[in-house]
Enzyme design. Structure first.
Site: not given
Length: 388
Positions: A73, A143
């Protein structure tokens, strides 16, 4: 298949802004399956949060077990029209791979995957001496946001299967100026809170009928933050408490507000735990507030604890691999913010080593093609030494 640049380009072209996966995990899963890895796509979620897709892949079933961790991500690109090349173009120009995530941290994941595929191809498709060893990938998708449905739960899921890690390399962009200048071997913890001071709302012309919280919160901010929390430790720089906002929610200039609040964050070293840190700050507040000022702190939940991987054989082999490729002996550092290493450290020793972080989260994020090639060679060198 073994080309880090091609893998990184394919990952960057997936617009995987948290919580979207946008096909990024599929790029990795296909390559890992083709190399003989057992792969698992695991989705976690809880009320009030987005469901997050994660990937765990492993080859081998014996110790020693080294895992490469990372996240696919990325943060939002911001104003995409401001990018010299498309934010998710994966364009290669002037010796750089351009796009969001090229540095943080799709480039690092691509290098670790390329290194592992090269290693397996040269060792009969099996990790370790005589096939005794294991390599895995622990890849998450949240994250950059809440970090609640990614690495934390994926680690728990792996542990529930009876698997354990011996060591971990996290491919976060650890280098500051040039590849090979820094390995992260620890991080300070993080704790946030909000200071509330209650007063009595009233008209500014009649202050005797009110109690103004603004001067009081100003005094308390100084009292809490003026004195150092500590002076650092053998492994860490000094802890620091920083107030980041002060607000009274008042739009009128002729009204004394009824409450003032100030947010703060503390980055703390191994002199403290979250519990002892809170006690220290609460004691400072109590002394400064006395019996007159009505003040309290509301602490935010935090899973960002301090950790450190002590120097030893694992850090030594990483240092040797880096120095062989770059000619530099990196600093063992504990500076910087938080990362998923804070969760992994509860399961095994972890180091962070990836690309140079100068353009991460910026417009025109980019990674040098030469650095992608060197990082792949470094990871390959770590594997050769690890299983030697």
């Amino acid at each position: 298949m073994f080309d880090a640049l091609s893998i990184a380009r394919d990952l960057v072209r997936c617009p995987s802004v948290t919580p979207a996966d946008a096909g990024a995990l599929g790029v990795l899963e296909n390559l890992l399956k083709a190399a003989g890895f057992e792969t698992h796509r695991v989705t976690f979620g809880e009320p009030g949060t987005a469901d997050i897709d994660n990937l765990y892949a492993r080859i081998g079933d014996q110790a020693p077990h080294i895992t490469f961790a990372g996240h696919t991500d990325v943060v939002p690109p911001g104003d995409e029209s401001a990018w010299t090349h498309g934010a998710f173009s994966g364009e290669i120009r002037d010796g750089f791979l351009h796009g969001r995530g090229a540095v943080d941290m799709k480039g690092g994941i691509a290098c670790s995957l390329a290194a592992v595929l090269q290693y397996l191809a040269d060792h009969g498709g099996k990790p370790g001496k005589h096939g005794k060893g294991s390599i895995s990938f622990l890849i998450t998708g949240d994250e950059e946001d809440l970090s609640v449905n990614g690495t934390v739960k994926l680690l728990q899921w792996v542990a529930a299967r009876g698997e354990r890690f011996d060591h971990c390399v996290l491919g976060e962009p650890s280098n500051v100026e040039v590849l090979g200048d820094c390995i992260k071997v620890g991080r300070r913890g993080s704790q946030s809170g909000t200071l509330y001071v209650d007063g009595i709302q009233g008209h500014v012309a009649y202050p005797q009928r009110a109690a103004n919280p603004v001067p009081d919160i100003s005094r308390l901010i100084v009292a809490i933050s003026d004195e150092p929390l500590d002076h650092g430790s053998a492994q860490f720089q000094a802890s620091n408490l920083e107030f980041t906002s002060v607000d009274v929610g008042n739009t009128a200039s002729n009204v004394i507000p009824g409450q003032a609040r100030a947010r703060f964050n503390i980055r703390f070293n191994d002199h403290h735990t979250q519990a002892t840190l809170r006690e220290l700050v609460e004691a400072r507040l109590a002394r400064a507030a006395g019996n007159r000022i009505k003040a309290r702190i509301v602490w935010e939940p935090s899973n960002s604890n301090v950790f450190v991987t002590e120097p030893g054989s694992f850090t030594d082999l990483a240092l040797a691999a880096i120095e062989e490729v770059t000619g530099r002996k990196p600093e063992l550092s504990t500076s910087g913010g938080t990362s998923d290493a804070r969760f992994i450290a509860s399961y095994c020793p972890v180091i962070e080593f990836g690309l140079v972080g100068q353009t991460m989260h910026q417009i025109d994020e980019r990674a040098a093609v030469s650095d992608l090639e060197k990082l792949t060679r470094i990871y390959r060198g770590i594997l050769e030494r690890y299983f030697a």
